[in-house]
Design a protein around this motif. Structure first.
Motif, PDB file in Angstrom:
ATOM      1  N   ALA A  75       0.858  -1.176   0.000  1.00 49.31           N
ATOM      2  CA  ALA A  75       0.000   0.000   0.000  1.00 49.31           C
ATOM      3  C   ALA A  75       0.896   1.228   0.000  1.00 49.31           C
ATOM      4  O   ALA A  75       2.026   1.184   0.504  1.00 49.31           O
ATOM      5  N   VAL A  76       0.383   2.299  -0.547  1.00 49.88           N
ATOM      6  CA  VAL A  76       1.147   3.541  -0.602  1.00 49.88           C
ATOM      7  C   VAL A  76       1.388   4.028   0.825  1.00 49.88           C
ATOM      8  O   VAL A  76       0.472   4.104   1.639  1.00 49.88           O
ATOM      9  N   GLY A  77       2.652   4.320   1.148  1.00 48.45           N
ATOM     10  CA  GLY A  77       3.012   4.802   2.478  1.00 48.45           C
ATOM     11  C   GLY A  77       3.335   3.689   3.466  1.00 48.45           C
ATOM     12  O   GLY A  77       3.568   3.962   4.630  1.00 48.45           O
ATOM     13  N   TYR A  78       3.342   2.432   2.992  1.00 49.52           N
ATOM     14  CA  TYR A  78       3.638   1.290   3.855  1.00 49.52           C
ATOM     15  C   TYR A  78       4.698   0.412   3.203  1.00 49.52           C
ATOM     16  O   TYR A  78       4.817   0.369   1.982  1.00 49.52           O
ATOM     17  N   LYS A  79       5.462  -0.305   4.041  1.00 47.69           N
ATOM     18  CA  LYS A  79       6.435  -1.259   3.523  1.00 47.69           C
ATOM     19  C   LYS A  79       5.704  -2.465   2.945  1.00 47.69           C
ATOM     20  O   LYS A  79       4.696  -2.903   3.487  1.00 47.69           O
ATOM     21  N   THR A  80       6.245  -3.003   1.875  1.00 47.09           N
ATOM     22  CA  THR A  80       5.686  -4.199   1.262  1.00 47.09           C
ATOM     23  C   THR A  80       6.040  -5.413   2.110  1.00 47.09           C
ATOM     24  O   THR A  80       7.163  -5.541   2.585  1.00 47.09           O
ATOM     25  N   VAL A  81       5.072  -6.302   2.308  1.00 50.36           N
ATOM     26  CA  VAL A  81       5.286  -7.528   3.079  1.00 50.36           C
ATOM     27  C   VAL A  81       5.007  -8.714   2.170  1.00 50.36           C
ATOM     28  O   VAL A  81       3.984  -8.754   1.476  1.00 50.36           O
ATOM     29  N   PHE A  98      -2.264  -9.483   7.164  1.00 52.70           N
ATOM     30  CA  PHE A  98      -1.042  -8.703   6.983  1.00 52.70           C
ATOM     31  C   PHE A  98      -1.060  -7.509   7.934  1.00 52.70           C
ATOM     32  O   PHE A  98      -2.094  -6.863   8.103  1.00 52.70           O
ATOM     33  N   GLN A  99       0.086  -7.220   8.547  1.00 55.89           N
ATOM     34  CA  GLN A  99       0.280  -6.005   9.326  1.00 55.89           C
ATOM     35  C   GLN A  99       1.402  -5.231   8.634  1.00 55.89           C
ATOM     36  O   GLN A  99       2.547  -5.684   8.621  1.00 55.89           O
ATOM     37  N   LEU A 100       1.051  -4.086   8.076  1.00 57.03           N
ATOM     38  CA  LEU A 100       2.021  -3.294   7.323  1.00 57.03           C
ATOM     39  C   LEU A 100       2.546  -2.145   8.184  1.00 57.03           C
ATOM     40  O   LEU A 100       1.794  -1.522   8.932  1.00 57.03           O
ATOM     41  N   GLU A 101       3.845  -1.892   8.077  1.00 50.61           N
ATOM     42  CA  GLU A 101       4.489  -0.803   8.817  1.00 50.61           C
ATOM     43  C   GLU A 101       4.550   0.447   7.947  1.00 50.61           C
ATOM     44  O   GLU A 101       4.856   0.369   6.754  1.00 50.61           O
ATOM     45  N   GLN A 102       4.287   1.587   8.566  1.00 56.20           N
ATOM     46  CA  GLN A 102       4.357   2.852   7.849  1.00 56.20           C
ATOM     47  C   GLN A 102       5.802   3.162   7.504  1.00 56.20           C
ATOM     48  O   GLN A 102       6.724   2.808   8.239  1.00 56.20           O
ATOM     49  N   GLU A 110      11.340  -4.708   0.844  1.00 57.97           N
ATOM     50  CA  GLU A 110      10.352  -5.745   1.087  1.00 57.97           C
ATOM     51  C   GLU A 110      10.703  -6.476   2.374  1.00 57.97           C
ATOM     52  O   GLU A 110      11.876  -6.650   2.698  1.00 57.97           O
ATOM     53  N   VAL A 111       9.694  -6.912   3.094  1.00 58.16           N
ATOM     54  CA  VAL A 111       9.863  -7.733   4.280  1.00 58.16           C
ATOM     55  C   VAL A 111       9.342  -9.115   3.927  1.00 58.16           C
ATOM     56  O   VAL A 111       8.211  -9.255   3.473  1.00 58.16           O
ATOM     57  N   VAL A 112      10.150 -10.166   4.116  1.00 57.12           N
ATOM     58  CA  VAL A 112       9.755 -11.533   3.783  1.00 57.12           C
ATOM     59  C   VAL A 112       9.442 -12.275   5.073  1.00 57.12           C
ATOM     60  O   VAL A 112      10.253 -12.320   5.986  1.00 57.12           O
TER      61      VAL A 112
END
Length: 170
Positions: A75-81, A98-102, A110-112
């Motif tokens: 999402a825009v403004g969040y890290k990709t998971v 999913f819990q996305l970090e700002q 990307e977070v794997v």
């Protein structure tokens, strides 16, 4: 008689096409606040399948062929998971939240996360045995009937309660 033929003609496509796919569903939230993220993109990598989260952060990807996938949420403004090892089975819903970090918008981060199968499957109403391709390849078998014979309730090629000549009325 024509009514029976018509009914059978309607029923055949449902039998042939039904029960060949699964579903991935879940919720996308902000990791810090727990608030739902609206419009997050959830994509199954290597396919054309995906969905966007609704006003409550919920999403559902239907008609997913059975297998193991990598699923990416962004999402825009969040890290990709990215969650790896997401297993989809026929006629079952795989729950994947999913819990996305700002973050400040930057490209290439990307977070794997490796997905884990839950111990209790809440939407399961009967006992099942799901045998994946990894297990079939590891077994010393040559025909699929041999896989069935390794399952509980199967005796000499007959599924429990399905043998002829073993009933009360013999």
């Amino acid at each position: 008689m024509n009514f029976k033929k018509f009914f059978i003609a309607l029923l055949i496509p449902a039998i042939v096409l039904g029960g060949n796919t699964g579903k991935i569903a879940g919720r996308v939230t902000d990791a810090q606040t727990g608030e739902p993220i609206v419009g997050a993109n959830i994509i199954i990598e290597g396919t054309y399948l995906g969905a966007a989260s609704d006003l409550n952060g919920n999403y559902a990807i239907i008609n997913v062929p059975p297998g193991v996938y990598k699923v990416k949420a962004s999402a825009v403004g969040y890290k990709t998971v990215v969650k790896e090892g997401v297993k989809v089975s026929i006629d079952l819903t795989t729950k994947l939240d999913f819990q996305l970090e700002q973050t400040v918008i930057e490209l290439g981060q990307e977070v794997v996360v490796v997905a884990e199968r839950p111990l209790v499957q809440k939407d399961l109403t009967a006992s099942t045995a799901i045998i994946g391709s990894e297990l079939i390849e590891a077994l010393p078998i040559t025909e699929f009937q041999e896989v069935l014979e390794l399952q509980a309730g199967v005796v000499a090629g007959h599924i429990r309660g399905g043998r002829s000549g073993s009933g009360i009325l013999d």
